[in-house]
Scaffold this active site. Sequence first.
Site, PDB file in Angstrom:
ATOM      1  N   ASP A   1      46.846 -26.270 -30.330  1.00 48.77           N
ATOM      2  CA  ASP A   1      47.745 -25.218 -29.892  1.00 48.77           C
ATOM      3  C   ASP A   1      47.091 -24.635 -28.633  1.00 48.77           C
ATOM      4  OD1 ASP A   1      49.739 -23.096 -30.157  1.00 48.77           O
ATOM      5  OD2 ASP A   1      48.033 -21.846 -30.696  1.00 48.77           O
TER       6      ASP A   1
ATOM      7  N   ASP B   1      47.973 -21.231 -26.738  1.00 50.37           N
ATOM      8  CA  ASP B   1      47.772 -19.781 -26.707  1.00 50.37           C
ATOM      9  C   ASP B   1      47.157 -19.292 -28.027  1.00 50.37           C
ATOM     10  OD1 ASP B   1      47.915 -17.137 -26.025  1.00 50.37           O
ATOM     11  OD2 ASP B   1      50.047 -16.934 -26.457  1.00 50.37           O
TER      12      ASP B   1
ATOM     13  N   GLY C   1      52.989 -17.833 -31.444  1.00 50.54           N
ATOM     14  CA  GLY C   1      53.417 -19.188 -31.799  1.00 50.54           C
ATOM     15  C   GLY C   1      54.923 -19.346 -31.915  1.00 50.54           C
TER      16      GLY C   1
ATOM     17  N   ASN D   1      55.559 -22.791 -20.533  1.00 52.51           N
ATOM     18  CA  ASN D   1      54.639 -22.556 -19.417  1.00 52.51           C
ATOM     19  C   ASN D   1      53.290 -23.246 -19.619  1.00 52.51           C
ATOM     20  OD1 ASN D   1      56.272 -20.643 -17.785  1.00 52.51           O
ATOM     21  ND2 ASN D   1      56.158 -19.394 -19.634  1.00 52.51           N
TER      22      ASN D   1
ATOM     23  N   ASP E   1      46.096 -21.144 -34.350  1.00 56.70           N
ATOM     24  CA  ASP E   1      45.739 -19.756 -34.666  1.00 56.70           C
ATOM     25  C   ASP E   1      46.874 -19.035 -35.406  1.00 56.70           C
ATOM     26  OD1 ASP E   1      47.362 -19.706 -32.237  1.00 56.70           O
ATOM     27  OD2 ASP E   1      46.984 -17.554 -32.255  1.00 56.70           O
TER      28      ASP E   1
END
Length: 209
Positions: free
Chosen positions: A8, A10, A45, A117, A169
């Site tokens: 993942d 971010d 997420g 992004n 996360d």
Amino acid sequence: MKKGIIFDLDGVIVFTDKFHYQAWKEMADELGVYFDEVINNRLRGVSRMDSLEIILERYDGTLSQEEKEALAEKKNTIYRKLLGTMTPEDVTEEVRDTLRKLRKNGCKLAIGSSSKNAKYILERVELTDYFDAISDGTNITRSKPDPEVFLKAAEFIGEAPEDCMVVEDAYAGIDAAKAGNMTAVGIGDASGYEKTDYPIQTFAELLRL
Ligand code: B16
Ligand code: MG
């Protein structure tokens, strides 16, 4: 150690939640809807449009699809401007070193992010070349907890889902990994989630799995 590792972005590699918060806050203030950091935590997420729906739970009026898209666009413009301030120093040496070592050990590395992004962020922090493939919000139709983004990542690196592990996360990301028949490694918040197979406290611990 699994053959494929899907990260993942971010909350695992970079931390852009402060920028998400700032951008959503500006949009929410303009709309006159209450928004705080606790609500912002629920957006981790979650896709952009689903995030907007969570924020609009506190909005009294009704909005058309076009109006919602305009709000999401407004938030994204602010967010991208903030992303433009990121530099390679926004990624720790621990993360870079661990990624290099994992690859040297023969693992294939991919990104599995809900963000549209993601490629821009990776460019800003000069991390694009550390990965064999990028699966992100631009190549999926269903967001986490649906496993689509991770299944695509596995396909891009040519590994079977059961030979991959996902580093996440967010709870929704751990659910997505399990739904995709992958091993789920939880860091940060997700390290305390009961569905996580391997909780870790630091990124470098990946080298010991
Ligand atoms: P964008 P991840 C997620 O990234 C973020 O955690 C979440 O807060 C955001 O809404 C989502 O990306 C969509 O991002 O608006 O840039 O397309 O954790 O899946 O890497
Ligand atoms: Mg995340």
